[in-house]
Structures are given as C-alpha cells and as structure tokens.
Design a protein around this motif. Structure first.
Motif, mmCIF file in Angstrom:
data_model
loop_
_atom_site.group_PDB
_atom_site.id
_atom_site.type_symbol
_atom_site.label_atom_id
_atom_site.label_comp_id
_atom_site.label_asym_id
_atom_site.label_seq_id
_atom_site.Cartn_x
_atom_site.Cartn_y
_atom_site.Cartn_z
ATOM 1 N N SER A 76 0.669 -1.011 -0.188
ATOM 2 C CA SER A 76 0.225 0.096 -0.143
ATOM 3 C C SER A 76 1.100 0.946 -0.223
ATOM 4 C CB SER A 76 -1.174 0.391 1.255
ATOM 5 O OG SER A 76 -1.388 1.232 1.150
ATOM 6 N N ALA A 77 2.174 0.948 0.570
ATOM 7 C CA ALA A 77 3.480 2.088 0.739
ATOM 8 C C ALA A 77 3.731 2.566 -0.851
ATOM 9 C CB ALA A 77 3.970 1.907 1.852
ATOM 10 N N THR A 78 4.111 1.776 -1.434
ATOM 11 C CA THR A 78 4.325 1.439 -2.351
ATOM 12 C C THR A 78 3.434 2.585 -3.084
ATOM 13 O OG1 THR A 78 5.781 -0.102 -2.143
ATOM 14 C CG2 THR A 78 5.016 0.444 -4.526
ATOM 15 N N ILE A 79 2.056 1.606 -3.358
ATOM 16 C CA ILE A 79 1.400 2.433 -4.411
ATOM 17 C C ILE A 79 0.744 3.552 -4.124
ATOM 18 C CG2 ILE A 79 -1.343 1.943 -5.444
ATOM 19 C CD1 ILE A 79 -1.128 -0.651 -4.360
ATOM 20 N N ALA A 80 0.609 4.178 -2.997
ATOM 21 C CA ALA A 80 0.974 5.116 -2.447
ATOM 22 C C ALA A 80 1.487 6.550 -2.581
ATOM 23 C CB ALA A 80 0.302 5.510 -0.876
ATOM 24 N N ARG A 81 2.574 5.787 -3.009
ATOM 25 C CA ARG A 81 4.042 6.869 -2.970
ATOM 26 C C ARG A 81 4.074 6.780 -4.856
ATOM 27 N NH1 ARG A 81 7.517 4.280 -0.752
ATOM 28 N NH2 ARG A 81 7.967 2.636 -2.443
ATOM 29 N N SER A 128 -5.573 7.123 -12.143
ATOM 30 C CA SER A 128 -7.099 6.448 -11.713
ATOM 31 C C SER A 128 -6.820 4.925 -11.196
ATOM 32 C CB SER A 128 -8.036 6.484 -12.880
ATOM 33 O OG SER A 128 -9.294 6.195 -12.952
ATOM 34 N N ARG A 129 -5.852 4.415 -11.992
ATOM 35 C CA ARG A 129 -5.900 2.555 -11.473
ATOM 36 C C ARG A 129 -5.099 3.177 -9.531
ATOM 37 N NH1 ARG A 129 -4.863 -1.866 -13.435
ATOM 38 N NH2 ARG A 129 -3.372 -3.683 -12.388
ATOM 39 N N TRP A 130 -4.702 3.310 -9.227
ATOM 40 C CA TRP A 130 -3.736 3.153 -8.113
ATOM 41 C C TRP A 130 -5.091 4.137 -7.449
ATOM 42 C CZ3 TRP A 130 1.301 5.379 -10.536
ATOM 43 C CH2 TRP A 130 1.904 4.517 -11.690
ATOM 44 N N GLN A 131 -5.272 5.095 -8.108
ATOM 45 C CA GLN A 131 -6.411 5.458 -6.408
ATOM 46 C C GLN A 131 -7.208 4.228 -6.326
ATOM 47 O OE1 GLN A 131 -7.712 9.556 -7.254
ATOM 48 N NE2 GLN A 131 -9.077 9.509 -5.514
#
Length: 115
Positions: A2-7, A109-112
């Motif tokens: 989740s931290a990687t996606i948030a970054r 959009s995808r990561w959100q």
C-alpha cells in the motif's frame, strides 16, 4: 504494498498537474501571444480540459478517466500536426505533454482505485 502504491499515486498526481498546467500554458502562449492565434481557438482548446478540473481537485478517479478520453482528441490531432511539413515547436510539445498527461492520469486513476 500500500505504501508503494501511495508513493506511485503521489508521483502520478504531481506529474498530472505539471502536464495539465503545461498544456493550459501552451494553449495560452500559442493562441494569445503568438502570431496566428485567436481567442476562439484558445477557448475551444481549453474548455474541454477545464471540464474535468473540479473532479480532479476533489481527486475523483473518474475525472482522471474522463481526462484520458478527452486527451485522445488532443493526441490524435497533435500526431497529425507533427507529421505535417510546416510543423512548429508547439506541435511536438503538445504531443509530449498530451501523452505524458494521458499516461499519468490513467495510472493515477488505477492506483487511486487500488488504495
């Protein structure tokens, strides 16, 4: 994970805003300050981009998706303009900004949605 996606999402949003502002600035310079531009053409180029601005400010992923659909028009037009013999520097900048904005909006959009 989740931290990687948030970054990644934070980077995509920053890139998105930079390219978005770059496109609006390019259209303003192209149509308001350079020879051959017009106020009507500037409005036709900027209004579609401004339609998704409220949703982007609220960070809605659907606004990023709609931005991608809108950008397809700019990408197609700029590819045709880049291939013309009488192309200018604006056509290449428009193509690069449109493509970068398209990919950053798509990935944002995808990561959100993954968070």
């Amino acid at each position: 994970m989740s931290a990687t996606i948030a970054r990644k999402l934070a980077f995509a949003r920053r890139l998105n805003w930079a390219c978005y502002a770059g496109l609006l600035l390019l259209f303003a310079i192209w149509n308001l300050f350079l020879e051959g531009g017009s106020l009507v053409l500037w409005l036709l180029q900027t209004v579609p981009l401004l339609l998704v601005l409220p949703g982007m400010l609220k960070q809605r992923y659907r606004s990023y998706l709609w931005l991608c659909f809108i950008l397809l028009i700019y990408i197609c037009a700029s590819i045709v303009d880049v291939m013309m013999p009488a192309r200018g520097w604006q056509d290449g900048v428009l193509l690069v900004l449109s493509l970068t904005l398209f990919f950053s909006a798509m990935m944002a959009s995808r990561w959100q949605r993954m968070l």
